[in-house]
Design an enzyme around this catalytic site. Sequence first.
Site, mmCIF file in Angstrom:
data_model
loop_
_atom_site.group_PDB
_atom_site.id
_atom_site.type_symbol
_atom_site.label_atom_id
_atom_site.label_comp_id
_atom_site.label_asym_id
_atom_site.label_seq_id
_atom_site.Cartn_x
_atom_site.Cartn_y
_atom_site.Cartn_z
ATOM 1 N N THR A 96 -21.795 -4.888 29.642
ATOM 2 C CA THR A 96 -22.102 -6.302 29.873
ATOM 3 C C THR A 96 -22.388 -6.927 28.515
ATOM 4 O O THR A 96 -23.377 -6.561 27.856
ATOM 5 C CB THR A 96 -23.343 -6.461 30.764
ATOM 6 O OG1 THR A 96 -23.095 -5.816 32.012
ATOM 7 C CG2 THR A 96 -23.653 -7.939 31.017
ATOM 8 N N LYS A 171 -19.890 -11.819 35.766
ATOM 9 C CA LYS A 171 -21.099 -10.971 35.769
ATOM 10 C C LYS A 171 -22.350 -11.816 35.490
ATOM 11 O O LYS A 171 -23.358 -11.710 36.193
ATOM 12 C CB LYS A 171 -20.927 -9.883 34.709
ATOM 13 C CG LYS A 171 -22.158 -9.091 34.354
ATOM 14 C CD LYS A 171 -22.496 -8.037 35.372
ATOM 15 C CE LYS A 171 -23.807 -7.367 35.018
ATOM 16 N NZ LYS A 171 -24.238 -6.403 35.987
ATOM 17 N N LYS A 246 -31.797 -9.495 29.599
ATOM 18 C CA LYS A 246 -30.594 -9.489 28.751
ATOM 19 C C LYS A 246 -29.496 -10.365 29.375
ATOM 20 O O LYS A 246 -28.896 -11.199 28.707
ATOM 21 C CB LYS A 246 -30.082 -8.047 28.598
ATOM 22 C CG LYS A 246 -28.750 -7.947 27.894
ATOM 23 C CD LYS A 246 -28.100 -6.578 28.050
ATOM 24 C CE LYS A 246 -26.609 -6.679 27.763
ATOM 25 N NZ LYS A 246 -25.870 -5.448 27.971
HETATM 26 P P1 NAD Z 1 -27.540 3.261 27.899
HETATM 27 O O1 NAD Z 1 -28.322 2.790 26.732
HETATM 28 O O2 NAD Z 1 -28.107 4.277 28.826
HETATM 29 O O3 NAD Z 1 -26.135 3.860 27.371
HETATM 30 C C1 NAD Z 1 -25.423 3.354 26.278
HETATM 31 C C2 NAD Z 1 -24.888 4.552 25.478
HETATM 32 O O4 NAD Z 1 -24.078 4.058 24.409
HETATM 33 C C3 NAD Z 1 -26.007 5.380 24.832
HETATM 34 O O5 NAD Z 1 -25.855 6.741 25.198
HETATM 35 C C4 NAD Z 1 -25.814 5.143 23.331
HETATM 36 O O6 NAD Z 1 -26.146 6.277 22.528
HETATM 37 C C5 NAD Z 1 -24.326 4.845 23.253
HETATM 38 N N1 NAD Z 1 -23.918 4.060 22.086
HETATM 39 C C6 NAD Z 1 -24.517 2.944 21.587
HETATM 40 N N2 NAD Z 1 -23.804 2.460 20.550
HETATM 41 C C7 NAD Z 1 -22.760 3.305 20.372
HETATM 42 C C8 NAD Z 1 -21.660 3.312 19.463
HETATM 43 N N3 NAD Z 1 -21.506 2.371 18.525
HETATM 44 N N4 NAD Z 1 -20.761 4.323 19.570
HETATM 45 C C9 NAD Z 1 -20.893 5.280 20.525
HETATM 46 N N5 NAD Z 1 -21.910 5.315 21.429
HETATM 47 C C10 NAD Z 1 -22.820 4.330 21.340
HETATM 48 O O7 NAD Z 1 -27.100 1.937 28.692
HETATM 49 P P2 NAD Z 1 -26.585 1.848 30.221
HETATM 50 O O8 NAD Z 1 -27.733 1.653 31.131
HETATM 51 O O9 NAD Z 1 -25.613 2.956 30.457
HETATM 52 O O10 NAD Z 1 -25.816 0.438 30.175
HETATM 53 C C11 NAD Z 1 -24.532 0.312 29.582
HETATM 54 C C12 NAD Z 1 -24.001 -1.082 29.857
HETATM 55 O O11 NAD Z 1 -23.904 -1.274 31.268
HETATM 56 C C13 NAD Z 1 -24.886 -2.215 29.327
HETATM 57 O O12 NAD Z 1 -24.066 -3.220 28.793
HETATM 58 C C14 NAD Z 1 -25.623 -2.698 30.572
HETATM 59 O O13 NAD Z 1 -25.987 -4.063 30.478
HETATM 60 C C15 NAD Z 1 -24.564 -2.475 31.626
HETATM 61 N N6 NAD Z 1 -25.125 -2.300 32.987
HETATM 62 C C16 NAD Z 1 -26.158 -1.445 33.191
HETATM 63 C C17 NAD Z 1 -26.684 -1.301 34.479
HETATM 64 C C18 NAD Z 1 -27.841 -0.364 34.740
HETATM 65 O O14 NAD Z 1 -28.429 -0.443 35.833
HETATM 66 N N7 NAD Z 1 -28.200 0.530 33.807
HETATM 67 C C19 NAD Z 1 -26.132 -2.030 35.548
HETATM 68 C C20 NAD Z 1 -25.043 -2.858 35.316
HETATM 69 C C21 NAD Z 1 -24.539 -2.986 34.018
#
Ligand code: NAD
Length: 296
Positions: A96, A171, A246
């Site tokens: 997102t 979204k 966010k």
């Molecule tokens: P998270 O922080 O658990 O996972 C993100 C991962 O990306 C981490 O493991 C981090 O180490 C990795 N990362 C960061 N920068 C990087 C890079 N440059 N290269 C490689 N790896 C990198 O986050 P999440 O909860 O999995 O959320 C991911 C996305 O999904 C976000 O944009 C969030 O807004 C969206 N989202 C999350 C949810 C939820 O409930 N968690 C629901 C809908 C949407």
Amino acid sequence: MSHIAFIGIGNMGAPMARNLLKAGHTLAIHDRDVAAAARLAGVNVRVAEGIADAVAGADAVITMLPAGAQVEDAYLGGGGVIGAAAAGTLLVDCSTIDVATARRVAGLATARGLAMLDAPVSGGVAGAEAATLTFMVGGEADAFERGKPILAAMGKAVVHAGGSGNGQAAKICNNLVLGISMIGVCEAFVLAEQLGLEAEKLFEISSKSSGQCWALTSYCPVPGPVPTSPANRDYKPGFTAAMMLKDLRLAGEAAAQARSSSPLGAQAAQVYQLMENAGLGGMDFSGVIKLLRKGE
Ligand code: NAD
């Protein structure tokens, strides 16, 4: 079946990648947190050395990263996806992020002859685990048709929202509704408490009346009426207040750029900001009811 590079093996990325494996795809994975990627290593999963190594030989690249800055870094940085992907690779960003960055990165991909989709999700970690996510997809129609079967392995609905960036637009508009409506539902339950109206009675009546909405009937912020809602487990997320903040900030930025007014969205962001300031950012966003109650 496809060979897919999956970048970002976090709370969402890990279960999404597992569902791609279940569907028979093979994966090359990368996360800048080496331990996060290592946890998924196994049959049909190769832990890559970096982004360029992950992308080599992939039919499609999926990214699931925290925000726009990380997406820019992963796609545009040295050894990034756009520089490393072979012609014909389909790029799909499920993070997102802000609409402007999504459109800019997709434009740079297109200029290199790579089709790119923005495909943010609704459904949270539970939806990612159960493969019941909803994907809101922006991009060209032919790219959407190529990406659809891959996304369908991770979700229950894959909707084409229009051109590049429209997935992100859908979204943030959806979460604008949700962030505001949850506060309204919480205010109503707190007022009912003050007026001596039982929560169960308000639920029974409002769920059959014009106050009916998802925040009430699927995600009720008081324990009892909806057994699966986070209120029944002391507001363990679910979807954190920090995540909602966010998304409301992204909506606010988009509204400012489009010169669209969103007064309640701005107010709602302030309320979730108060939650974060009170150290409650990791709580489910429906825990906003605690902020509204006297003495909590
Ligand atoms: P998270 O922080 O658990 O996972 C993100 C991962 O990306 C981490 O493991 C981090 O180490 C990795 N990362 C960061 N920068 C990087 C890079 N440059 N290269 C490689 N790896 C990198 O986050 P999440 O909860 O999995 O959320 C991911 C996305 O999904 C976000 O944009 C969030 O807004 C969206 N989202 C999350 C949810 C939820 O409930 N968690 C629901 C809908 C949407």
